[in-house]
Design a protein around this motif. Structure first.
Motif, short mmCIF file in Angstrom:
data_model
loop_
_atom_site.label_atom_id
_atom_site.label_comp_id
_atom_site.label_asym_id
_atom_site.label_seq_id
_atom_site.Cartn_x
_atom_site.Cartn_y
_atom_site.Cartn_z
N THR A 156 0.97 -1.35 0.03
CA THR A 156 -0.09 0.06 -0.05
C THR A 156 0.91 1.33 0.01
OG1 THR A 156 -0.19 -0.17 2.56
CG2 THR A 156 -1.97 -1.13 1.16
N GLY A 157 1.91 1.18 0.71
CA GLY A 157 3.03 2.36 0.54
C GLY A 157 3.28 2.56 -0.67
N PHE A 158 3.91 1.67 -1.33
CA PHE A 158 4.22 1.75 -2.77
C PHE A 158 3.14 2.07 -3.57
CE2 PHE A 158 5.34 -0.45 -6.98
CZ PHE A 158 6.47 0.49 -7.40
N LEU A 159 1.98 1.84 -3.48
CA LEU A 159 1.09 1.99 -4.29
C LEU A 159 0.69 3.55 -4.14
CD1 LEU A 159 -1.54 1.40 -6.07
CD2 LEU A 159 -2.83 0.85 -4.03
N TRP A 160 0.59 4.17 -3.14
CA TRP A 160 0.69 5.60 -2.96
C TRP A 160 1.45 6.43 -3.54
CZ3 TRP A 160 3.31 9.62 -0.83
CH2 TRP A 160 4.10 9.28 0.26
N LYS A 161 3.01 5.66 -3.80
CA LYS A 161 3.88 6.42 -4.64
C LYS A 161 3.40 6.36 -6.01
CE LYS A 161 7.10 7.58 -1.34
NZ LYS A 161 7.88 8.83 -1.50
N LEU A 162 3.02 5.25 -6.40
CA LEU A 162 2.72 5.19 -7.87
C LEU A 162 1.65 6.11 -8.17
CD1 LEU A 162 2.88 1.37 -8.51
CD2 LEU A 162 4.41 3.01 -9.24
N LEU A 163 0.51 6.25 -7.54
CA LEU A 163 -0.62 7.14 -7.72
C LEU A 163 -0.44 8.65 -7.38
CD1 LEU A 163 -3.40 5.33 -5.50
CD2 LEU A 163 -3.04 5.63 -7.89
N LEU A 164 0.48 8.86 -6.67
CA LEU A 164 1.28 10.31 -6.62
C LEU A 164 1.82 10.68 -7.96
CD1 LEU A 164 1.51 12.68 -4.80
CD2 LEU A 164 3.76 12.10 -4.12
N VAL A 165 2.60 9.93 -8.52
CA VAL A 165 3.10 10.30 -9.77
C VAL A 165 2.28 10.38 -11.00
CG1 VAL A 165 4.69 9.13 -11.68
CG2 VAL A 165 5.26 9.11 -9.65
N ALA A 166 1.15 9.36 -10.94
CA ALA A 166 0.12 9.42 -12.04
C ALA A 166 -0.73 10.86 -11.41
CB ALA A 166 -0.90 8.34 -11.73
N ALA A 167 -0.77 11.34 -10.27
CA ALA A 167 -1.70 12.56 -10.16
C ALA A 167 -1.02 13.60 -10.35
CB ALA A 167 -2.15 12.28 -8.71
N ILE A 168 0.24 14.08 -9.84
CA ILE A 168 0.94 15.28 -10.06
C ILE A 168 2.15 15.17 -10.84
CG2 ILE A 168 -0.13 16.04 -7.74
CD1 ILE A 168 2.67 15.68 -6.75
N GLY A 169 2.42 14.01 -11.64
CA GLY A 169 3.49 13.83 -12.36
C GLY A 169 4.70 13.66 -11.55
N GLN A 170 5.87 13.37 -12.11
CA GLN A 170 7.17 13.30 -11.68
C GLN A 170 8.16 14.69 -11.85
OE1 GLN A 170 8.32 9.15 -11.89
NE2 GLN A 170 10.66 9.60 -12.15
N GLY A 171 7.38 15.72 -11.67
CA GLY A 171 8.56 16.87 -11.96
C GLY A 171 8.69 17.87 -10.67
N ILE A 172 8.74 18.86 -10.74
CA ILE A 172 8.74 19.82 -9.55
C ILE A 172 7.95 19.82 -8.43
CG2 ILE A 172 9.10 22.35 -8.84
CD1 ILE A 172 9.82 22.93 -11.82
N ALA A 173 6.60 19.55 -8.62
CA ALA A 173 5.45 19.40 -7.81
C ALA A 173 6.08 18.17 -6.70
CB ALA A 173 4.31 19.18 -8.58
N ASN A 174 6.17 17.06 -7.48
CA ASN A 174 6.55 15.86 -6.82
C ASN A 174 7.88 15.96 -5.72
OD1 ASN A 174 6.17 13.10 -6.01
ND2 ASN A 174 5.52 12.55 -7.77
N ASP A 175 8.74 16.57 -6.38
CA ASP A 175 10.23 16.83 -5.89
C ASP A 175 9.68 17.82 -4.60
OD1 ASP A 175 11.54 15.28 -7.60
OD2 ASP A 175 12.52 16.92 -8.60
N SER A 176 9.05 18.81 -4.77
CA SER A 176 8.79 19.56 -3.56
C SER A 176 8.12 18.69 -2.47
CB SER A 176 7.82 20.70 -4.10
OG SER A 176 8.86 21.50 -5.02
N PHE A 177 7.16 18.01 -2.74
CA PHE A 177 6.40 17.24 -1.84
C PHE A 177 7.21 16.15 -1.29
CE2 PHE A 177 4.20 13.41 -0.70
CZ PHE A 177 3.30 13.61 0.17
N ASN A 178 8.03 15.50 -1.88
CA ASN A 178 9.00 14.39 -1.45
C ASN A 178 10.18 15.06 -0.52
OD1 ASN A 178 8.55 11.61 -2.38
ND2 ASN A 178 8.71 12.44 -4.34
N VAL A 179 10.71 16.19 -0.68
CA VAL A 179 11.56 16.79 0.25
C VAL A 179 10.70 17.35 1.35
CG1 VAL A 179 13.08 18.89 0.46
CG2 VAL A 179 13.06 17.65 -1.63
N ALA A 180 9.77 17.85 1.07
CA ALA A 180 8.97 18.35 2.37
C ALA A 180 8.48 17.25 3.20
CB ALA A 180 7.77 19.20 2.08
N ASN A 181 8.05 16.14 2.51
CA ASN A 181 7.42 14.93 3.42
C ASN A 181 8.56 14.20 4.28
OD1 ASN A 181 5.29 13.25 4.03
ND2 ASN A 181 5.97 11.71 2.86
N THR A 182 9.88 14.56 3.67
CA THR A 182 11.01 13.90 4.53
C THR A 182 11.40 14.65 5.72
OG1 THR A 182 11.91 12.95 2.47
CG2 THR A 182 13.46 12.90 4.33
N MET A 183 11.03 15.84 5.67
CA MET A 183 11.52 16.72 6.97
C MET A 183 11.06 16.07 8.09
SD MET A 183 11.22 20.52 5.17
CE MET A 183 11.95 21.15 3.98
#
Length: 574
Positions: free
Chosen positions: A67-94
Motif C-alpha cells: 500500500t505504501g508503494f501504491l500511493w507512490k505510484l498514484l502520486l506520480v500519476a496524479a501530479i507527475g514526476q517533476g517539480i511538484a513531486n520533488d517539492s512534496f518528497n523533500v517536504a515529506n521527508t523533513m
C-alpha cells in the motif's frame, strides 16, 4: 522481540527500527521449587509464540509495503514526476528527519528495554511510563512548533535554489506536513508501551491505515481539476492544501489507532513530571544514537541538495528507486530472518560469542542466497520496472526509464545493505552504540565527496544515477568496515563459509541473469514501450529467478532450505 528486521534507510531514518534485544515479560513469583505442602506460585502468562507473531507481522509488513508503494505510484500519476513531486518528497521527508533528531533513534533502541525492566517496579512500571511519556510529549510539542516556524530555513537547507527546484512550493508543503513530527512521536511512544506489554498487532497494522488514508487523499487530488501551480505558489492552492492535510491526517490516524489497544491493556496516562534514576541510565547510549542520526542527516542533506541541483524529478526518481530497492530486503527480512535475531541478542546478552558468531554467519548466508539472485535480476529488469510502473497518468516514459535505470545501477548493493543492517543489530545487541556511529562517520566521509562529483561529471538528467551509485558504494564500504570491526571484536567470524556461499550464489545468479537477458530478446518492439516493459518484467523476472534458485537447489545449498520450507508452509497455510 519486535519481529521486523530493520528496513530504515541509514541516510534518512534511525539505525534500525526494531529492538536489538529480545524482550521478555517480567517474571512474577519466586523462581524456586515450592517445598512439600506449600502452594505452588502462579505460573506467569505464556509469552506469545515468536513464530505466530512473526507470521502475522510478515503479513502486515507486506501489506504495508504494497500500500505504501501504491500511493507512490498514484502520486506520480496524479501530479507527475517533476517539480511538484520533488517539492512534496523533500517536504515529506523533513518530519522524519526532525523526529529522528529529537528522539526517534532513542525511542527505537533503548526505551522498550527500560519499559520492560520497569515492570518489576512495585507499580508495574506505571509511574515510569507516565513520566517518560510526559517528558517526551512535551519535547515533541515544543520541537514541532519550532520546526513549523522554521520551515523556510529547513527548505533552504535541503533545496539547492540554483537548480530547477521550487523552494516556495517545498516550504508550502512543509508548513502542512511538519505537524507530523508530534504524531510520529506519539506513535513511537505508544508502540514502545504496547511492545513492552507483548502486544504487537496494532503497531504492525497501523501503518496500513495510514497508507489507505494517503491513497484516498491522492485519488481526490487526482480527480481535482487543474495542476499544482509551481510558478505562483500558494499554500491555499486546493491541491497543495488537500495533499498536505490528507498526508498529515494519515499519520494522525496511525497514532490514534494505538490508543484503544493501549487502554484495553489497562494502561492509563496522567501527567507526571520529574527525572528519576531509571531515566538517566540510558543517557550515554542515547547520545551515541543521536550522534548516529545527526551524522546520517549530513549525508542525506547533501544527497538532497545534489539531487535538486539536477533535472526536475530527480528527488522523486531517487525516492521511488530507493523504495523499490528496499522492497525485497524488507519482505525477506520479515519472513525469513526474524527468528534468528532474538537468538543473536540472547547470545550477546549471555556473553556466548561462539553462538553469536554462528548465528551471525548463518544470517549472513541466508541473506546471500535470498538477496543476491533478486539483486541480479533487478539489474536486468530495472528499466522495465520503471516504465511499467511509473508511466500512468502524468508519468512520462523518459522519467520512468530514468527511475528504472537508477534502480538497476544500484541493485548490486542489496546484499551489502542487508549486511550493514545485520551488523548494526549485532553491535546494538552487545550494547555497543558507539561503533555504529563511527562506521556511519566513515561512510559519510566516503559519500560526501563522491556526491559533489556527480553534478560535475554527469549531465543534469543523470545526476540521480550517480547519486544512487554513490549510495550503493557507500553500503559496500559500510559492510566491509562492519565485518572487519566485528572480526576485531569477536574473532573468527566463519567468513570462509560465507564467502563460499557468496561464490555459489553469484554463479547461480549469473546464469539467471543470462537466461533473463535471452528471454528479453524474444519480446518484439511492436508491443510498444509500456506493454513491452510489462511483458519483459514478468518474463525476465520469472526466468531469472527460476534459473537462479533452480541452480542453487541443484547445488543443494543448505542455506536455501529454511527459505523454501518457510514459503512451503505459508503456501499450505494460505
Amino acid at each position: 522481540m519486535n519481529s521486523r528486521w530493520p528496513v530504515a534507510d541509514p541516510d534518512v531514518m534511525r539505525p534500525y527500527d526494531a529492538l536489538a534485544t529480545q524482550v521478555m515479560p517480567a517474571l512474577k513469583g519466586p523462581l524456586v521449587k515450592p517445598k512439600p505442602g506449600e502452594e505452588a506460585p502462579e505460573a506467569p502468562a505464556k509469552a506469545p509464540s515468536l513464530a505466530k507473531a512473526s507470521g502475522r507481522m510478515a503479513i502486515a509488513s507486506l501489506i504495508s509495503r504494497i500500500t505504501g508503494f501504491l500511493w507512490k505510484l498514484l502520486l506520480v500519476a496524479a501530479i507527475g514526476q517533476g517539480i511538484a513531486n520533488d517539492s512534496f518528497n523533500v517536504a515529506n521527508t523533513m518530519p522524519n528527519i526532525i523526529f529522528e533528531l529529537l528522539m526517534g533513534g532513542v525511542l527505537a533502541s533503548v526505551v522498550v528495554p527500560l519499559l520492560v525492566r520497569s515492570q518489576d517496579d512495585p507499580d508495574g512500571g506505571t509511574a515510569y511510563t507516565q513520566r517518560l511519556i510526559t517528558v517526551a510529549f512535551s519535547l515533541l510539542l515544543v520541537g514541532t512548533v519550532v520546526a513549523v516556524i522554521a520551515a523556510p530555513a529547513f527548505t533552504s537547507l535541503y533545496v539547492d535554489s540554483s537548480g530547477k527546484a521550487s523552494p516556495d512550493l517545498t516550504t508550502a508543503f512543509a508548513y502542512l506536513l511538519l505537524p507530523e513530527i508530534f504524531f510520529y512521536g506519539v506513535f513511537a511512544l505508544l508502540s514502545a508501551v504496547l511492545n513492552a506489554k507483548q502486544i504487537f498487532g496494532p503497531t504492525a497494522w497501523a501503518p496500513v491505515i495510514n497508507n489507505l488514508v494517503v491513497i484516498f487523499t491522492i485519488l481526490v487530488v487526482w480527480i481535482m481539476p487543474g495542476d499544482i501551480n509551481t510558478e505562483q505558489v500558494s499554500i491555499t492552492d486546493p491541491k497543495v492544501l488537500t495533499l498536505g492535510i490528507g498526508v498529515t491526517g494519515g499519520i494522525v490516524a496511525q497514532a490514534l489507532l494505538l490508543v484503544p489497544p493501549l487502554l484495553r491493556s489497562g494502561f492509563r496516562f496522567k501527567w507526571r513530571w520529574g527525572i528519576d534514576k531509571q531515566m538517566k541510565e540510558f543517557g550515554g547510549l542515547a547520545l551515541w544514537i543521536l550522534g548516529y542520526v545527526a551524522v546520517s542527516q549530513i549525508g542525506y542533506t547533501i544527497n538532497t541538495r545534489v539531487l535538486t541541483s539536477g533535472s526536475p524529478g530527480g528527488v522523486t526518481a531517487y525516492s521511488n528507486a530507493w523504495l523499490l530497492f528496499q522492497l525485497p530486503y524488507g519482505v525477506i527480512g520479515v519472513s525469513l530472518l526474524t527468528a534468528i535475531m532474538p537468538r543473536m541478542s540472547r547470545a550477546a546478552a549471555d556473553g556466548d560469542h561462539k553462538k553469536l558468531i554462528g548465528d551471525l554467519s548463518y544470517a549472513s548466508r541466508m541473506s546471500t542466497v535470498m538477496l543476491v539472485p533478486i539483486s541480479a535480476v533487478m539489474t536486468v529488469v530495472g528499466g522495465s520496472i520503471g516504465i511499467a510502473l511509473f508511466t500512468f497518468g502524468k508519468g512520462t516514459i523518459d522519467t520512468a526509464e530514468r527511475l528504472g535505470d537508477a534502480l538497476a545501477i544500484s541493485a548490486f548493493a542489496l546484499l551489502p545493505y542487508a549486511l550493514v543492517m545485520l551488523q548494526m543489530r549485532v553491535f546494538y545487541a552487545m550494547k555497543d552504540a558507539r561503533t555504529p556511529t563511527l562506521i556511519m562517520i566513515v561512510m559519510t566521509l566516503v559519500k560526501v565527496p563522491l556526491l559533489y562529483l556527480c553534478p560535475v561529471l554527469l549531465s543534469p538528467d543523470n545526476v540521480v544515477l550517480g547519486v544512487m551509485m554513490v549510495n550503493a558504494l557507500t553500503f559496500v564500504v559500510g559492510a566491509i568496515l562492519g565485518q572487519v570491526w566485528l572480526w576485531v571484536t569477536l574473532g573468527n567470524l566463519r567468513s570462509k563459509r560465507v564467502i563460499g556461499v557468496i561464490l555459489f550464489t553469484v554463479v547461480a545468479s549469473g546464469l539467471g541473469v543470462g537466461a533473463a537477458w535471452v528471454a528479453g530478446q524474444i519480446v518484439p518492439d511492436s508491443f510498444g514501450p509500456t506493454l513491452g516493459a510489462w511483458v519483459k518484467l514478468f518474463l525476465q523476472g520469472i526466468v531469472g529467478i527460476a534459473v537462479s534458485f533452480g541452480v542453487l537447489m541443484a547445488l543443494k545449498v543448505e542455506e536455501l532450505k529454511p527459505a523454501t520450507s518457510r514459503f512451503t508452509r505459508l503456501i499450505k497455510r494460505g
